[in-house]
Design an enzyme around this catalytic site. Sequence first.
Site, mmCIF file in Angstrom:
data_model
loop_
_atom_site.group_PDB
_atom_site.id
_atom_site.type_symbol
_atom_site.label_atom_id
_atom_site.label_comp_id
_atom_site.label_asym_id
_atom_site.label_seq_id
_atom_site.Cartn_x
_atom_site.Cartn_y
_atom_site.Cartn_z
ATOM 1 N N ARG A 143 26.225 -41.224 -5.603
ATOM 2 C CA ARG A 143 25.084 -40.516 -4.959
ATOM 3 C C ARG A 143 25.421 -38.874 -4.558
ATOM 4 O O ARG A 143 26.391 -38.573 -3.949
ATOM 5 C CB ARG A 143 24.862 -41.114 -3.522
ATOM 6 C CG ARG A 143 23.849 -40.568 -2.583
ATOM 7 C CD ARG A 143 23.575 -41.372 -1.448
ATOM 8 N NE ARG A 143 22.537 -40.984 -0.832
ATOM 9 C CZ ARG A 143 22.495 -40.008 0.161
ATOM 10 N NH1 ARG A 143 23.688 -39.475 0.535
ATOM 11 N NH2 ARG A 143 21.553 -39.786 0.858
ATOM 12 N N SER B 98 15.747 -49.614 -2.200
ATOM 13 C CA SER B 98 15.651 -49.473 -0.937
ATOM 14 C C SER B 98 14.406 -50.021 -0.215
ATOM 15 O O SER B 98 13.211 -49.680 -0.571
ATOM 16 C CB SER B 98 15.774 -48.010 -0.333
ATOM 17 O OG SER B 98 17.136 -47.435 -0.838
ATOM 18 N N LYS C 70 22.246 -40.829 7.086
ATOM 19 C CA LYS C 70 21.105 -40.503 7.351
ATOM 20 C C LYS C 70 20.701 -40.673 8.675
ATOM 21 O O LYS C 70 20.267 -41.764 9.238
ATOM 22 C CB LYS C 70 20.240 -41.520 6.476
ATOM 23 C CG LYS C 70 20.141 -41.350 5.073
ATOM 24 C CD LYS C 70 19.222 -42.266 4.206
ATOM 25 C CE LYS C 70 19.483 -41.821 2.671
ATOM 26 N NZ LYS C 70 18.200 -42.588 1.876
#
Length: 216
Positions: free
Chosen positions: A43, A112, A142
């Site tokens: 990521r 997701s 997040k």
Amino acid sequence: MSTLLQSRLRGKGVYAITDGPRDDLFAAVEAALAGGARMLQYRDKTTDKARRSQEAAELASICARYEVPLIINDDVGLAKECGAAGVHLGVQDVSIAEARAALGPEAIIGVSCYGSLERAAQMRDEGADYLGFGAMYPSRTKPHAPVTTHDVLTQATRLGLPVVAIGGLTPDNTKPVIDAGADYVAVVSAIFAAPDIQAATRRFADLFDARPGIIQ
């Protein structure tokens, strides 16, 4: 789901997710894999295409040595280029059908689902291979993501696909998430920001290893 894919996603365990650009990326990933990670996601949200391409290729090689699937976050083109096992898609990314067309029938395509069982059922019907839910707890990665109840994981197990939990997980709060139904726990900071990445990963892995009947 193909036989090969079933074998790659069989069992339960730690899904380590890298935390963006870092000078020691390869050593950090090696440590996580040595600690028992069962899947790895690359990521990196930067736009440095050349560096990302080089890093993804090296990570594909490292993961192959450990026989661990490499998943690329968001970027289907990069997943195809580096020969990754698959891709992880969010709500704003390409469709599962587009990803499948690019990567082929053997690719692992995860999605997701946030806290939505409705989205999870739709993604299953569109051909997803695993369903990600979270944040399970407030997350450093997040911080504005809404928290998902553990009951969502339990209900999601009825959809028949591996369930991945993510968001704010630590070795001390993950056991209830596993007990609720998570097949994999996806971890960013608690692994890759740890002073000892291998030991941190092992602490998560031990939560699975201690459970009876799990195929290692």
